[in-house]
Design an enzyme around this catalytic site. Structure first.
Site, PDB file in Angstrom:
ATOM      1  N   SER A 322       0.832  -1.203   0.000  1.00  0.00           N
ATOM      2  CA  SER A 322       0.000   0.000   0.000  1.00  0.00           C
ATOM      3  C   SER A 322       0.867   1.254   0.000  1.00  0.00           C
ATOM      4  O   SER A 322       0.602   2.215  -0.738  1.00  0.00           O
ATOM      5  CB  SER A 322      -0.929   0.004   1.213  1.00  0.00           C
ATOM      6  OG  SER A 322      -1.666   1.209   1.272  1.00  0.00           O
ATOM      7  N   TRP A 325       2.554   1.604  -3.391  1.00  0.00           N
ATOM      8  CA  TRP A 325       1.604   2.003  -4.429  1.00  0.00           C
ATOM      9  C   TRP A 325       1.511   3.520  -4.512  1.00  0.00           C
ATOM     10  O   TRP A 325       1.323   4.083  -5.599  1.00  0.00           O
ATOM     11  CB  TRP A 325       0.217   1.419  -4.110  1.00  0.00           C
ATOM     12  CG  TRP A 325      -0.868   1.851  -5.058  1.00  0.00           C
ATOM     13  CD1 TRP A 325      -1.242   1.257  -6.227  1.00  0.00           C
ATOM     14  CD2 TRP A 325      -1.728   3.008  -4.925  1.00  0.00           C
ATOM     15  NE1 TRP A 325      -2.277   1.944  -6.833  1.00  0.00           N
ATOM     16  CE2 TRP A 325      -2.593   3.031  -6.051  1.00  0.00           C
ATOM     17  CE3 TRP A 325      -1.862   4.009  -3.965  1.00  0.00           C
ATOM     18  CZ2 TRP A 325      -3.559   4.010  -6.228  1.00  0.00           C
ATOM     19  CZ3 TRP A 325      -2.820   4.993  -4.146  1.00  0.00           C
ATOM     20  CH2 TRP A 325      -3.659   4.982  -5.267  1.00  0.00           C
ATOM     21  N   HIS A 326       1.657   4.195  -3.376  1.00  0.00           N
ATOM     22  CA  HIS A 326       1.456   5.641  -3.341  1.00  0.00           C
ATOM     23  C   HIS A 326       2.575   6.422  -4.025  1.00  0.00           C
ATOM     24  O   HIS A 326       2.359   7.571  -4.424  1.00  0.00           O
ATOM     25  CB  HIS A 326       1.300   6.121  -1.895  1.00  0.00           C
ATOM     26  CG  HIS A 326      -0.068   5.915  -1.338  1.00  0.00           C
ATOM     27  ND1 HIS A 326      -0.469   4.728  -0.779  1.00  0.00           N
ATOM     28  CD2 HIS A 326      -1.137   6.736  -1.267  1.00  0.00           C
ATOM     29  CE1 HIS A 326      -1.726   4.829  -0.385  1.00  0.00           C
ATOM     30  NE2 HIS A 326      -2.156   6.038  -0.683  1.00  0.00           N
ATOM     31  N   GLY A 327       3.742   5.852  -4.134  1.00  0.00           N
ATOM     32  CA  GLY A 327       4.778   6.622  -4.802  1.00  0.00           C
ATOM     33  C   GLY A 327       6.132   5.949  -4.792  1.00  0.00           C
ATOM     34  O   GLY A 327       6.400   5.057  -3.978  1.00  0.00           O
ATOM     35  N   PHE A 475      -0.190  10.073  -7.878  1.00  0.00           N
ATOM     36  CA  PHE A 475      -0.096   8.635  -7.615  1.00  0.00           C
ATOM     37  C   PHE A 475      -0.755   7.827  -8.721  1.00  0.00           C
ATOM     38  O   PHE A 475      -0.623   6.628  -8.752  1.00  0.00           O
ATOM     39  CB  PHE A 475      -0.759   8.298  -6.284  1.00  0.00           C
ATOM     40  CG  PHE A 475      -0.207   9.120  -5.133  1.00  0.00           C
ATOM     41  CD1 PHE A 475       1.157   9.280  -4.993  1.00  0.00           C
ATOM     42  CD2 PHE A 475      -1.050   9.725  -4.233  1.00  0.00           C
ATOM     43  CE1 PHE A 475       1.673  10.028  -3.964  1.00  0.00           C
ATOM     44  CE2 PHE A 475      -0.545  10.476  -3.174  1.00  0.00           C
ATOM     45  CZ  PHE A 475       0.808  10.629  -3.044  1.00  0.00           C
TER      46      PHE A 475
END
Length: 475
Positions: A322, A325-327, A475
């Site tokens: 998680s 995934w954001h960056g 993102f």
């Protein structure tokens, strides 16, 4: 194209008029219009990246068709693998190529070995993480035989590119949104009114709350060493309101816009800052993403079944993924790890599902809410900082408690006015949520409340001249 832009103010009424007045009761034409409008909406940012979303659409459409034609296990796995490699390959290249190259060089440098590798001037396509997960949910569900593949490419392409939620969610499941493109849609006045209210409320969160908090957050995070402990603490809290106002504001606008066209999107936020522990926070924050990870990664890994060490492994994986995934930055990985470490005690003591239903809130609940909010805010420092070192330095300066002054917020009359309006906006936001939490219903429909939202929106209409991107566009 930004929701808070002049271009969108012209784009939306045009599409709305064509949709309901020119192509009324023409399902096929309406879907074609939505597809064309969505390509224009996305291509307005950079038309070259339309090729990526079109390629992803073609790939998953034909993979699903082939999955529907065969029951041979090996062939089905191969087809799913092609979809996963194709979609995640594009996402990985555009989002993580330079990150992995730089991390590889730094890893060898740490042991005294100098390496050279070329990085590319790669532009991250806006919304690629969102539409990639949306298309993957389709092929995975077809592979699992939980839904049948659609025969209409237009319907599927419109589902993938549906402009209200294309670039920042909610991440819709094909099983929920795609069937809505098959059905005739009729204009419902009350549905449209509800949609407009959500759009206004979302714009208020973005323009009045998030963008004004950003005014101070950007200053403080640029050079935290020059500010007092009190200002750093306020900066941390303001970022919590900024990212919530920005992201949930986008979701509200997306849901409201969808209602204008007769579609229903899933709720993406359920007042997360009134959570009493981290587990409840993740059931309320970015719900479309957290449930996606739950259904397509966590449960396939075994979920909460098996030994305790097995459960711990799954929790760590899901939070780290998680974060990543954001960056493409280690700060996001640390942010995910931080939340995993906050979640694990709840899992170990089997209290991670303690707050599924709330009948009433007592003083102990409000104390838990305060502690959880503080923990979440600390995590946001890692999310916002440019590096892990910067995040730790920010927290270290904040915890020194040498100076609790708030000079930044009243240096000039202009700043004081903006600060006051920001606090007012945050207060209104909190009151609306608090009423919902306590009474289990929305804020009463008081005309004065709606009027105040509109007045504040008009006051800050300057944002249309200097539009601030939505945070989650990156993102």
């Amino acid at each position: 194209m930004l929701f808070n832009s002049i271009e969108f103010l012209l784009f939306l009424p045009t599409v709305f008029f064509l949709y309901w007045f020119v192509f009324k009761n023409q399902l096929r034409a309406q879907n074609v219009l939505l597809l064309v409008a969505s390509y224009i909406f996305y291509g307005w940012w950079d038309w070259r990246f339309l090729s990526l979303i079109i390629a992803s659409t073609f790939l998953d459409y034909f993979i699903a068709i082939q999955l529907g034609k065969t029951s041979i296990s090996k062939k089905r796995k191969l087809l799913l693998g092609i979809s996963l490699v194709g979609n995640l390959g594009m996402l990985g290249f555009f989002k993580y190529y330079n990150f992995f190259v730089a991390s590889w060089i730094e890893a060898w440098s740490s042991v005294g070995i100098t390496m050279e590798a070329s990085t590319l001037n790669i532009i991250l396509p806006v919304g690629i993480s969102f539409y990639t997960f949306q298309t993957l949910s389709y092929t995975i569900d077809v592979y699992r035989k939980e839904m049948k593949p659609t025969k209409s490419f237009i319907d599927f392409a419109a589902f993938v590119t549906f402009f209200p939620q294309l670039v920042a969610g909610p991440i819709e499941r094909a099983s929920h949104l795609l069937p809505q493109f098959y059905k005739n849609r009729t204009f419902e006045y009350q549905n449209a009114v509800d949609g407009v209210k959500l759009i206004i409320w979302g714009m208020f969160k973005k323009v009045v709350v998030a963008d004004n908090c950003a005014f101070f957050v950007n200053k403080i995070f640029e050079s935290p060493e020059t500010y007092s402990s009190g200002e750093l603490f306020v900066g941390m809290v303001f970022f919590a309101f900024q990212i919530y106002g920005d992201f949930s504001g986008y979701s509200d606008i997306a849901i409201g816009l969808s209602k204008l066209f007769g579609f229903d999107l899933m709720v993406n936020f359920k007042f997360p800052y009134f959570s009493r522990d981290i587990a409840e926070f993740w059931r309320r924050w970015h719900i479309s993403l957290s449930t996606w990870f739950r259904d397509y990664i966590y449960i396939p890994l075994g979920g909460s079944k098996g030994s305790q060490w097995f459960q711990i492994r799954n929790v760590m994986i899901i939070f780290l993924v998680s974060g990543f995934w954001h960056g493409a930055n280690w700060t996001y990985v640390v942010w995910g790890l931080f939340h995993a470490l906050m979640f694990l005690p709840l899992l170990l003591f089997n209290i991670n599902r303690s707050h599924l239903i709330t009948k009433s809130y007592g003083w102990l609940d409000f104390a838990k809410i305060g502690v959880t909010f503080l923990v979440v805010c600390i995590g946001w420092v890692f999310f916002r900082a440019d590096s892990i070192t910067d995040a730790f330095q920010y927290l270290a300066h904040m915890l020194e408690l040498k100076n609790l002054g708030l000079t930044l917020f009243y240096k000039t009359n202009a700043n004081l006015m903006i600060f006051g309006l920001s606090v007012l906006a945050v207060g209104i936001l909190s009151m609306q949520e608090l009423v919902w939490v306590i009474k289990k219903r929305e804020l009463p429909k008081i005309s004065a409340f709606g009027a105040l939202l509109l007045v504040l929106l008009i006051f800050f209409m300057g944002s249309f001249k200097n539009q601030m991107d939505f945070i989650y566009f990156q993102f």
